[in-house]
Write an enzyme that holds these catalytic residues in place. Structure first.
Site, short mmCIF file in Angstrom:
data_model
loop_
_atom_site.label_atom_id
_atom_site.label_comp_id
_atom_site.label_asym_id
_atom_site.label_seq_id
_atom_site.Cartn_x
_atom_site.Cartn_y
_atom_site.Cartn_z
N SER A 196 0.84 -1.19 0.00
CA SER A 196 0.00 0.00 0.00
C SER A 196 0.88 1.25 0.00
CB SER A 196 -0.95 -0.05 1.19
OG SER A 196 -2.01 0.87 1.06
N ASP A 358 -9.18 -4.88 -5.32
CA ASP A 358 -8.45 -3.84 -4.59
C ASP A 358 -8.58 -2.52 -5.34
OD1 ASP A 358 -6.70 -2.29 -3.13
OD2 ASP A 358 -4.89 -3.27 -3.91
N HIS A 387 -7.46 -5.84 -0.80
CA HIS A 387 -6.33 -5.01 -0.40
C HIS A 387 -5.66 -5.55 0.86
CE1 HIS A 387 -3.91 -1.42 -0.39
NE2 HIS A 387 -4.21 -1.18 0.87
#
Length: 420
Positions: A196, A358, A387
């Site tokens: 991320s 995601d 995610h």
């Protein structure tokens, strides 16, 4: 009615209510529904519902309370990292280049040859989480691959906006490349990784070091898990299709996180999240006609992802000029948006992990294509998960299977690259 029956009825009602609170509707086609439901239940208990509780009691809305998400558990020097109790590795806290880290060394390192190095940057939108939150995940990868791992606790926005976090991770990585032998690391076999926002920092670090002329060894590899790699547009197909698919990361969330990281402050998250998500943070001409527009062209996505499955809401084509002028240079700075870099040719072998459901899927896919077009060895793990489903929040038997597959592939990649 007997007391036993009454207890059974009350218990059934409690279970039903809890199930309703913890259940997350799933998109059709997700590979591991049970793992997704369990992961989201953990996430709601640990993160989402505490935030909603704060909102309910008048402590501010979720996106205006992002500082409250800064989870710093067991950070005191006298507290051992959780994974230090697992065995198998010598897990300790340290400081490298003034930055707190957790170091994962193998017990036989003093007698063994130098090992490959693995420098990990945690996710959390540049504003939340910590090295401790990712302790179990990094421990797992270190155990499987035999690397010496460095889990970096970089500074967070809004107190420390861009480029503070970037400066921290670069400083740690440079120190390891120069002095890694102190930790039993072979400096010719060091890689960076992150997920991320941490994936953003890993990509930015690799890109920055690839352009520097110095006596430092080159990075051996980079691993980018669910990375956010640009802020020019938040209307790619993945942003639209997965805008509110999983509560772990909505499209409006990552837009707000980006605004805070770029220095717009941490008390107007709802406002900035909307501005960024509707692409009103940059002028239409800059977004569609500048030299950077080609880097986010949907035609560069795999064909199956080029067209959003959901109809995008109609928004006007205006923009906020004040915000645009504040972030105009930052939004295309490769230290923030690696996808905007003109030259990617000197980057090391790369693995990009994306998941179908995601919101950041397309950032990773666009970057992977550019890397391949630039002649960089690139492996893509394109899963049917969500995610950061690789994050270990629970024992293996209830770990998301899609996340477990991704970690398995990451470990294979690291082992192969570091042996060559």
């Amino acid at each position: 009615m007997s007391k036993l029956k009454l207890f059974a009825i009350i218990w059934a009602m409690v279970v039903a209510i809890m199930a309703g609170f913890l259940y997350t509707p799933l998109p059709e086609g997700i590979e591991d529904p049970f793992g997704a439901i369990v992961f989201m239940a953990f996430w709601k208990i640990l993160v989402r519902y505490p935030q909603l509780t704060r909102e309910f009691f008048g402590q501010g809305r979720y996106l205006d309370n992002l500082e409250a998400m800064q989870i710093h558990i067991f950070q005191e020097d006298e507290m051992r990292p959780i994974s230090s109790w697992f065995g198998g590795l010598n897990v300790t806290r340290s400081t490298i280049a003034g930055v707190p880290v957790i170091v994962y060394k193998h017990w036989d390192d003093e007698d063994a040859d130098l090992r490959p190095g693995f420098v990990y940057f945690h996710g959390g939108g540049w504003i939340a989480a910590s090295a401790d939150v990712y302790d179990w995940t990094v421990y797992d990868i270190a155990m499987r691959t035999g690397v010496v791992a460095i889990n970096v606790d970089y500074r967070l926005a809004p107190q420390h906006p861009f480029p503070a976090g970037f400066d921290d991770v670069v400083s740690v990585t440079r120190y390891i490349l120069r002095h890694g032998k102190k930790f039993g690391i072979d400096v010719s076999r060091v890689g960076v990784a992150g997920d991320s926002a941490g994936g953003n920092l890993a990509a930015a670090t690799a890109l920055h070091l690839s352009k520097m002329s110095s006596d430092l060894p080159q990075l051996k590899y980079q691993v980018l898990l669910h990375p956010v790699l640009q802020g020019l547009t938040f209307r790619l197909p993945a942003h639209l299709d997965n805008a509110e698919t999983f509560p772990i990361l909505y499209a409006k969330h990552i837009a707000a996180f980006a605004s805070i990281y770029l220095g717009l402050g941490g008390r107007n998250g709802e406002f900035h999240g909307t501005i960024f998500f509707e692409n009103h943070h940059v002028s239409p001409e800059f977004r569609t006609k500048s030299k950077y527009a080609k880097y986010v062209d949907e035609k560069n996505l795999p064909e199956k992802y080029r067209t959003p499955k959901k109809t995008a809401p109609i928004i006007n084509d205006s923009h906020n000029e004040t915000i645009f002028q504040r972030i105009k240079s930052l939004i295309v700075d490769p230290r923030f948006s690696p996808l905007m870099a003109d030259d990617l040719t000197k980057l090391p072998p790369t693995m990009v992990v994306v998941q179908k459901y995601d919101v950041l899927r397309d950032d990773g896919l666009l970057y992977a294509k550019r890397l391949r077009d630039s002649g960089v060895e690139t492996v893509v793990h394109d899963g049917k998960g969500f995610h950061i489903d690789h994050l270990k929040l629970a024992p293996e038997f209830i770990h998301s299977k899609t996340g477990a597959k991704a970690v398995k592939d990451v470990c294979k990649f690291i082992s192969r690259i570091t042996r060559s």
